[in-house]
Scaffold this active site. Structure first.
Site, PDB file in Angstrom:
ATOM      1  N   HIS A  14       0.837  -1.203   0.000  1.00 24.63           N
ATOM      2  CA  HIS A  14       0.000   0.000   0.000  1.00 24.63           C
ATOM      3  C   HIS A  14       0.874   1.255   0.000  1.00 24.63           C
ATOM      4  O   HIS A  14       0.897   2.022   0.963  1.00 24.63           O
ATOM      5  CB  HIS A  14      -0.926  -0.025   1.210  1.00 24.63           C
ATOM      6  CG  HIS A  14      -2.151   0.811   1.047  1.00 24.63           C
ATOM      7  ND1 HIS A  14      -2.137   2.181   1.152  1.00 24.63           N
ATOM      8  CD2 HIS A  14      -3.421   0.477   0.785  1.00 24.63           C
ATOM      9  CE1 HIS A  14      -3.356   2.649   0.966  1.00 24.63           C
ATOM     10  NE2 HIS A  14      -4.157   1.641   0.734  1.00 24.63           N
TER      11      HIS A  14
ATOM     12  N   GLU B 221      -1.841  -0.274  -5.942  1.00 25.78           N
ATOM     13  CA  GLU B 221      -1.830  -1.534  -5.198  1.00 25.78           C
ATOM     14  C   GLU B 221      -1.959  -2.720  -6.141  1.00 25.78           C
ATOM     15  O   GLU B 221      -3.003  -2.905  -6.761  1.00 25.78           O
ATOM     16  CB  GLU B 221      -3.016  -1.590  -4.228  1.00 25.78           C
ATOM     17  CG  GLU B 221      -3.011  -0.563  -3.130  1.00 25.78           C
ATOM     18  CD  GLU B 221      -4.396  -0.438  -2.488  1.00 25.78           C
ATOM     19  OE1 GLU B 221      -4.904  -1.438  -1.952  1.00 25.78           O
ATOM     20  OE2 GLU B 221      -4.979   0.653  -2.553  1.00 25.78           O
TER      21      GLU B 221
END
Ligand SMILES: *[C@@H]1O[C@H](CO)[C@@H](O)[C@H](O)[C@H]1NC(C)=O
Ligand SMILES: *[C@@H]1O[C@H](CO)[C@@H](O)[C@H](O)[C@H]1NC(C)=O
Ligand SMILES: *[C@@H]1O[C@H](CO)[C@@H](O)[C@H](O)[C@H]1NC(C)=O
Ligand SMILES: *[C@@H]1O[C@H](CO)[C@@H](O)[C@H](O)[C@H]1NC(C)=O
Ligand SMILES: *[C@@H]1O[C@H](CO)[C@@H](O)[C@H](O)[C@H]1NC(C)=O
Ligand SMILES: *[C@@H]1O[C@H](CO)[C@@H](O)[C@H](O)[C@H]1NC(C)=O
Ligand SMILES: *[C@@H]1O[C@H](CO)[C@@H](O)[C@H](O)[C@H]1NC(C)=O
Ligand SMILES: *[C@@H]1O[C@H](CO)[C@@H](O)[C@H](O)[C@H]1NC(C)=O
Ligand SMILES: *[C@@H]1O[C@H](CO)[C@@H](O)[C@H](O)[C@H]1NC(C)=O
Length: 398
Positions: free
Chosen positions: A201, A359
């Site tokens: 992330h 991501e």
């Protein structure tokens, strides 16, 4: 069973044989690998220098030289490792969300006819985001290995934690080679079938927030050459079971040609694109490659991001089949930049649209949409091969 599983995992990772006790104790810090005075661990290779912390197995700094030879710190993070637990609001900065990344609708799922409930942590209890209130990126991982160009973290996630069935052991290895960051994540379900989906992330601003003309990332150019589809979501970003077309020239068209993140921000179509009343991106794009015949994921990137100002570009290669893009629509000037970022003559904070999260992951909430047939990539039991995620980020300077 545990020994068999651990043996399989160490073989897969090509790690030196470690004792069961070491694997099982994968939950604290190992003083054999001292961190620097900020609690960080550095790895480096030509053109790249990166720092990591045990908290969330997070990348905290990524230094890349720009076209003028000046090092820019191109990822968000905090100045020191201890601050991550002080500022509990941190929005998953550079960490590994787990055991199941992204949103789980209604915080429930079913495996073999049994319904499981996990702890909700978003939208007033309507869903679970990134593995729950104490997901993997809120925990200190153990450093199991650290060399000048590589670091491995491990975590043991007990049975029942956050409501998930069964125990999971995970290893995350970050390695650098010239101008390149590699990541490999593995996770092994030890006792019971359970959902596993990981990601990295990481928040990017390829100018290191030092472009004097703008603190934003809206002028970064993004290309997602294989992403003609995205997962449909409702007003609070929960997948609604639909797959939507990213029609050419629509706001979600990043496949037909590269486009600046901010290119369509004034288009009426963008309103609601990242949830009710939200203008921007928080979307899970599907990566479709099989139509072109057999492919090697190491050969062509699923995403390219670049900034004209610094000249820094990054290409993302991965075997994962979905790619979430978040254009920092939730940032509002309260999250602080590191001392290595920003400029003295403006506030060292992250503004709305100041960054972009990319991501690599699988189709989000696939566990609640069996018709997508993602179970072999999202549900893992003791008899299965380990969960594996691999990605390579190649930097260049123009
Ligand atoms: C810490 O790591 C070293 C090197 O791998 C290992 O020899 C030692 O046993 C580890 N200690 C613990 C408590 O895991
Ligand atoms: C860490 O592992 C040790 C040894 O297995 C165990 O006694 C301890 O409770 C664990 N701590 C946490 C926080 O999980
Ligand atoms: C850690 O970083 C935070 C944020 O920059 C700062 O407020 C704090 O003083 C630092 N703490 C230590 C121990 O350096
Ligand atoms: C994680 O490690 C940091 C130091 O880097 C420490 O301040 C914090 O208390 C630890 N958190 C947990 C949950 O152990
Ligand atoms: C939502 O979760 C509750 C348990 O928290 C469960 O009773 C209910 O059946 C779930 N609803 C759906 C539509 O899955
Ligand atoms: C951003 O890009 C737009 C369109 O290409 C351009 O007009 C604008 O000047 C750029 N802004 C900055 C700060 O570079
Ligand atoms: C989005 O921006 C691109 C590039 O400027 C443009 O071609 C396209 O028409 C825009 N789409 C909308 C819906 O505004
Ligand atoms: C969306 O914006 C409209 C107009 O400003 C407002 O009336 C409405 O309450 C907002 N909805 C949500 C869910 O924030
Ligand atoms: C800004 O964002 C933070 C973190 O999400 C939040 O706590 C705060 O309430 C927001 N402030 C405003 C003015 O919206």
């Amino acid at each position: 069973m545990l020994l068999r599983a651990l043996y399989a995992l160490s073989t897969l990772l090509q790690l030196p044989a470690l004792s069961t006790a070491q694997y099982v104790a994968a939950n604290g810090t190992n003083s054999s690998f001292p961190a620097d005075s900020d609690g960080k661990y550095m790895i480096e290779a030509e053109g790249i220098r990166a720092l990591f912390i045990p908290y969330g197995a997070s990348v905290s700094n990524m230094f890349i030289k720009d076209r003028g030879g000046v090092e820019r710190d191109v990822v968000l993070g905090f100045d020191n490792a201890s601050y991550y637990s002080v500022d509990g609001q941190h929005p998953h900065l550079g960490g590994v969300p787990g055991r199941y990344a992204n949103r789980i609708k209604n915080s429930t799922f079913e495996i073999d006819g049994e319904v499981y409930s996990v702890i909700p942590n978003e939208n007033g209890g309507l869903d679970t985001l990134h593995g729950g209130p104490d997901g993997w990126d809120y925990r200190n991982w153990t450093v199991t290995s650290h060399t000048s160009d590589s670091i491995t973290f491990s975590l043991r996630d007990p049975d029942g934690k956050e409501g998930f069935p069964g125990e999971v052991v995970s290893f995350v290895t970050y390695t650098v080679t010239p101008f390149t960051w590699h990541l490999k994540m593995t996770a092994l379900s030890i006792t019971q079938k359970t959902p596993i989906m990981l990601s990295s992330h990481t928040y990017w601003n390829l100018d290191g927030f030092q472009n004097p003309d703008t603190p934003l990332a809206t002028n970064h150019t993004l290309h997602l050459p294989y992403s003609g589809l995205r997962i449909g979501v409702d007003g609070i970003l929960i997948p609604d079971g639909t797959l939507l077309p990213n029609e050419q020239y629509s706001v979600n068209d990043f496949w037909s040609s590269p486009k600046q993140i901010g290119a369509n921000l004034t288009s009426p179509e963008i309103l609601g694109n990242c949830g009710t009343n939200c203008s921007g991106y928080d979307n899970c794009y599907i990566v479709t490659r099989g139509q072109d015949g057999p492919y090697d994921w190491r050969e062509s990137p699923v995403a390219r991001l670049s900034s004209e100002w610094s000249g820094i570009g990054v290409e993302v290669f991965t075997e994962q089949e979905a790619f979430q893009v978040y254009s920092c629509v939730g940032q509002n000037g309260t999250l602080t930049l590191k001392e290595t970022q920003g400029l003295d003559d403006r506030p060292r904070v992250v503004e709305k649209y100041g960054c972009v999260v990319m991501e690599v992951q699988d189709w989000i909430d696939g566990i609640n949409n069996p018709e997508w047939q993602r179970d072999s990539r999202q549900i893992f039991g003791p008899e299965d091969e380990p969960y594996v995620l691999e990605a390579t980020y190649k930097f260049s300077v123009k």
